[in-house]
Design a protein around this motif. Sequence first.
Motif, PDB file in Angstrom:
ATOM      1  N   HIS A 112       0.008   2.574   9.217  1.00 14.13           N
ATOM      2  CA  HIS A 112       0.545   3.317  10.397  1.00 14.13           C
ATOM      3  C   HIS A 112       1.858   2.823  10.772  1.00 14.13           C
ATOM      4  CE1 HIS A 112      -1.913   6.575  11.963  1.00 14.13           C
ATOM      5  NE2 HIS A 112      -3.071   5.988  11.914  1.00 14.13           N
ATOM      6  N   PHE A 113       2.049   1.619  10.835  1.00 14.56           N
ATOM      7  CA  PHE A 113       3.377   1.228  11.524  1.00 14.56           C
ATOM      8  C   PHE A 113       4.405   0.959  10.417  1.00 14.56           C
ATOM      9  CE2 PHE A 113       0.390  -0.158  14.891  1.00 14.56           C
ATOM     10  CZ  PHE A 113       1.278   0.354  16.222  1.00 14.56           C
ATOM     11  N   LEU A 114       3.764   0.717   9.229  1.00 16.54           N
ATOM     12  CA  LEU A 114       4.868   0.788   8.255  1.00 16.54           C
ATOM     13  C   LEU A 114       5.428   2.174   7.961  1.00 16.54           C
ATOM     14  CD1 LEU A 114       3.451  -1.491   5.362  1.00 16.54           C
ATOM     15  CD2 LEU A 114       5.574  -1.863   6.593  1.00 16.54           C
ATOM     16  N   ASP A 115       4.758   3.273   7.913  1.00 23.08           N
ATOM     17  CA  ASP A 115       4.837   4.554   8.042  1.00 23.08           C
ATOM     18  C   ASP A 115       5.954   4.965   8.923  1.00 23.08           C
ATOM     19  OD1 ASP A 115       4.514   7.611   6.610  1.00 23.08           O
ATOM     20  OD2 ASP A 115       4.131   7.669   8.982  1.00 23.08           O
ATOM     21  N   THR A 116       5.787   4.401  10.145  1.00 23.91           N
ATOM     22  CA  THR A 116       6.609   4.777  11.483  1.00 23.91           C
ATOM     23  C   THR A 116       7.993   4.066  11.177  1.00 23.91           C
ATOM     24  OG1 THR A 116       4.611   4.731  12.818  1.00 23.91           O
ATOM     25  CG2 THR A 116       6.952   4.233  13.948  1.00 23.91           C
ATOM     26  N   VAL A 117       7.892   2.907  10.931  1.00 28.20           N
ATOM     27  CA  VAL A 117       9.213   1.868  10.743  1.00 28.20           C
ATOM     28  C   VAL A 117      10.071   2.555   9.474  1.00 28.20           C
ATOM     29  CG1 VAL A 117      10.422  -0.018  10.218  1.00 28.20           C
ATOM     30  CG2 VAL A 117       8.420   0.263  11.896  1.00 28.20           C
ATOM     31  N   LEU A 118       9.340   2.903   8.324  1.00 21.89           N
ATOM     32  CA  LEU A 118      10.015   3.347   7.183  1.00 21.89           C
ATOM     33  C   LEU A 118      10.701   4.566   7.289  1.00 21.89           C
ATOM     34  CD1 LEU A 118       7.647   1.653   4.266  1.00 21.89           C
ATOM     35  CD2 LEU A 118       9.697   0.814   5.336  1.00 21.89           C
ATOM     36  N   ALA A 119      10.054   5.585   8.034  1.00 20.42           N
ATOM     37  CA  ALA A 119      10.576   6.739   8.344  1.00 20.42           C
ATOM     38  C   ALA A 119      12.135   6.698   9.107  1.00 20.42           C
ATOM     39  CB  ALA A 119       9.681   7.553   9.394  1.00 20.42           C
ATOM     40  N   ALA A 120      12.206   5.567   9.597  1.00 21.15           N
ATOM     41  CA  ALA A 120      13.568   5.524  10.152  1.00 21.15           C
ATOM     42  C   ALA A 120      14.460   4.692   9.565  1.00 21.15           C
ATOM     43  CB  ALA A 120      13.446   4.577  11.725  1.00 21.15           C
ATOM     44  N   VAL A 121      13.863   3.604   9.044  1.00 23.13           N
ATOM     45  CA  VAL A 121      15.022   2.601   8.051  1.00 23.13           C
ATOM     46  C   VAL A 121      15.128   3.101   6.511  1.00 23.13           C
ATOM     47  CG1 VAL A 121      14.421   0.795   9.886  1.00 23.13           C
ATOM     48  CG2 VAL A 121      13.175   1.183   7.550  1.00 23.13           C
ATOM     49  N   GLY A 122      14.141   3.744   5.907  1.00 25.76           N
ATOM     50  CA  GLY A 122      14.239   4.122   4.565  1.00 25.76           C
ATOM     51  C   GLY A 122      13.384   3.194   3.867  1.00 25.76           C
ATOM     52  N   GLU A 123      13.345   3.806   2.255  1.00 20.78           N
ATOM     53  CA  GLU A 123      12.469   3.280   1.467  1.00 20.78           C
ATOM     54  C   GLU A 123      12.244   1.566   1.116  1.00 20.78           C
ATOM     55  OE1 GLU A 123      10.020   5.090   0.192  1.00 20.78           O
ATOM     56  OE2 GLU A 123      10.641   7.074   0.286  1.00 20.78           O
ATOM     57  N   LEU A 124      11.169   1.371   1.017  1.00 17.33           N
ATOM     58  CA  LEU A 124      11.264   0.194   0.306  1.00 17.33           C
ATOM     59  C   LEU A 124      11.258  -0.054  -1.075  1.00 17.33           C
ATOM     60  CD1 LEU A 124       7.634  -1.271   1.516  1.00 17.33           C
ATOM     61  CD2 LEU A 124       9.653  -2.655   1.876  1.00 17.33           C
ATOM     62  N   GLU A 125      12.130  -1.326  -1.720  1.00 14.12           N
ATOM     63  CA  GLU A 125      12.345  -1.297  -3.079  1.00 14.12           C
ATOM     64  C   GLU A 125      11.445  -2.358  -3.794  1.00 14.12           C
ATOM     65  OE1 GLU A 125      16.531  -1.934  -5.041  1.00 14.12           O
ATOM     66  OE2 GLU A 125      15.862  -3.737  -4.377  1.00 14.12           O
ATOM     67  N   SER A 126      11.047  -3.304  -3.011  1.00 11.56           N
ATOM     68  CA  SER A 126       9.906  -4.410  -3.518  1.00 11.56           C
ATOM     69  C   SER A 126       9.293  -5.226  -2.658  1.00 11.56           C
ATOM     70  CB  SER A 126      10.773  -5.320  -4.487  1.00 11.56           C
ATOM     71  OG  SER A 126      11.662  -6.307  -3.678  1.00 11.56           O
ATOM     72  N   LEU A 127       8.195  -5.801  -2.702  1.00  8.84           N
ATOM     73  CA  LEU A 127       7.539  -6.513  -1.824  1.00  8.84           C
ATOM     74  C   LEU A 127       6.782  -7.564  -2.672  1.00  8.84           C
ATOM     75  CD1 LEU A 127       4.151  -5.728  -1.733  1.00  8.84           C
ATOM     76  CD2 LEU A 127       5.242  -3.391  -1.163  1.00  8.84           C
ATOM     77  N   SER A 128       6.233  -8.562  -1.897  1.00  9.60           N
ATOM     78  CA  SER A 128       5.183  -9.618  -2.227  1.00  9.60           C
ATOM     79  C   SER A 128       4.248  -9.637  -0.817  1.00  9.60           C
ATOM     80  CB  SER A 128       5.712 -10.834  -2.422  1.00  9.60           C
ATOM     81  OG  SER A 128       6.469 -11.294  -1.390  1.00  9.60           O
ATOM     82  N   SER A 129       3.167  -9.951  -0.979  1.00  7.40           N
ATOM     83  CA  SER A 129       2.087  -9.700   0.311  1.00  7.40           C
ATOM     84  C   SER A 129       0.859 -10.762   0.244  1.00  7.40           C
ATOM     85  CB  SER A 129       1.662  -8.197   0.352  1.00  7.40           C
ATOM     86  OG  SER A 129       0.646  -8.318  -0.851  1.00  7.40           O
ATOM     87  N   VAL A 130       0.396 -11.038   1.408  1.00  8.87           N
ATOM     88  CA  VAL A 130      -0.700 -11.607   1.497  1.00  8.87           C
ATOM     89  C   VAL A 130      -1.909 -10.801   2.583  1.00  8.87           C
ATOM     90  CG1 VAL A 130      -1.864 -13.462   2.510  1.00  8.87           C
ATOM     91  CG2 VAL A 130       0.212 -14.250   1.512  1.00  8.87           C
ATOM     92  N   VAL A 131      -2.569 -10.420   1.937  1.00 12.21           N
ATOM     93  CA  VAL A 131      -3.988  -9.819   2.484  1.00 12.21           C
ATOM     94  C   VAL A 131      -5.067 -10.548   2.786  1.00 12.21           C
ATOM     95  CG1 VAL A 131      -5.346  -7.659   2.431  1.00 12.21           C
ATOM     96  CG2 VAL A 131      -3.170  -7.521   1.490  1.00 12.21           C
ATOM     97  N   ALA A 132      -5.429 -10.974   3.674  1.00 13.21           N
ATOM     98  CA  ALA A 132      -6.510 -12.325   3.904  1.00 13.21           C
ATOM     99  C   ALA A 132      -7.404 -11.765   4.939  1.00 13.21           C
ATOM    100  CB  ALA A 132      -5.700 -13.631   4.549  1.00 13.21           C
ATOM    101  N   ARG A 133      -8.695 -12.403   4.640  1.00 10.43           N
ATOM    102  CA  ARG A 133      -9.836 -12.301   5.769  1.00 10.43           C
ATOM    103  C   ARG A 133     -10.374 -13.795   6.230  1.00 10.43           C
ATOM    104  NH1 ARG A 133     -15.110 -13.167   4.681  1.00 10.43           N
ATOM    105  NH2 ARG A 133     -14.863 -13.210   2.522  1.00 10.43           N
TER     106      ARG A 133
END
Length: 365
Positions: A195-216
């Motif tokens: 939800h919040f990525l969609d909100t912010v990217l709508a204003a700042v433009g597209e991502l080009e690349s990413l790394s991430s950590v998704v943890a439990r």
Amino acid sequence: MSGTRDPSKIRVGIIGASPERGWALATHLPALASLDAYEIAAVSTTRQASADESARRFGARHAFDRAEPLIEHPDVDLVVVSVRAPEHARHVRAAVAAKKDVFCEWPLGVSLAEATELARAAEAAGVRTLIGLQRRLAPSVRHLRDLIAQGYLGKLRSVTIHVASPLAGARRARSDAYSADAKNGAHVLTIFAAHFLDTVLAAVGELESLSSVVARQLDEMTLIETGEVLPVTAPDQTLISGTLANGAVLSAHFETGKRNGPVMSCTLTGTEGDLVLSHDLSISGARGDGQPLQPIPTPEHLLWTPRSSLSDDAHQIAHVYAAFAKDLAEGTSLAPTFRDALKLHRLVDTIAEASASGQRLRWTG
């Protein structure tokens, strides 16, 4: 309830319209009641008494204790699916089969595969679709996009997001127990980050690349009502480090289960100034050096519908409905659709893949 149909109005049927609690009660019902272009034609819940109460309170002509008769009713033009994520697909399939336009809450499905199936079915049936990514149409978010485009920041250098919520923590209400199972598609990555990525990217433009950590970090949770302890398989932390197509860098941290004080902030830094999007989506900013941040009001022309007594969430939902009515009347493409949902589902999967692989991945949209 009975009444004469107004042919100028879009007739809406809402699945999940409980009069006691829930997202539809807080947002869809008051938003629709405030818009002249719409009529709440039908509601459904799991009990006839509660459906009747919702119909009475919001002036719907029809009330059902099942979704099927609402979907099939000739007085319904647009079916709204406002139930838990695991139940979205069943109702969307039925609405599409009935050749009804459909508004589904985010996420569209519990997986990219399920969302793809639903989007393809809707396109094949020729029905119009809406997805509940309402924050991208909030007047202040569109104002933020305009400020960036007009050069308020100069060249955008960085975007920093922090969202922390007490929801989906170590203690949960029985009604939220389903969020503990990752297969149900309602956790920190699919809901909060998306939800919040969609909100912010709508204003700042597209991502080009990413790394991430998704943890439990939570292995189990306790039901508040009974004390029963249940296993948790859904993640509760998502961290993203990325670059935008315009050259800026992005850093984002999304977490659930926070014990005290929810957080939602987004800071944008540029060569000429700074902007902050706060938890209520208000904007503050400053240009130059060493200046204090000052509130930046949203221009009135960006309000497509009056605020009146609507909550922030309801006013954002009202903007989706206002955009859809304009799209129908003028042929515009303002409202988010299942195509937008698919793109966000693909981003969610890319974030998960980057975490699992430990690699930096390109994002192609």
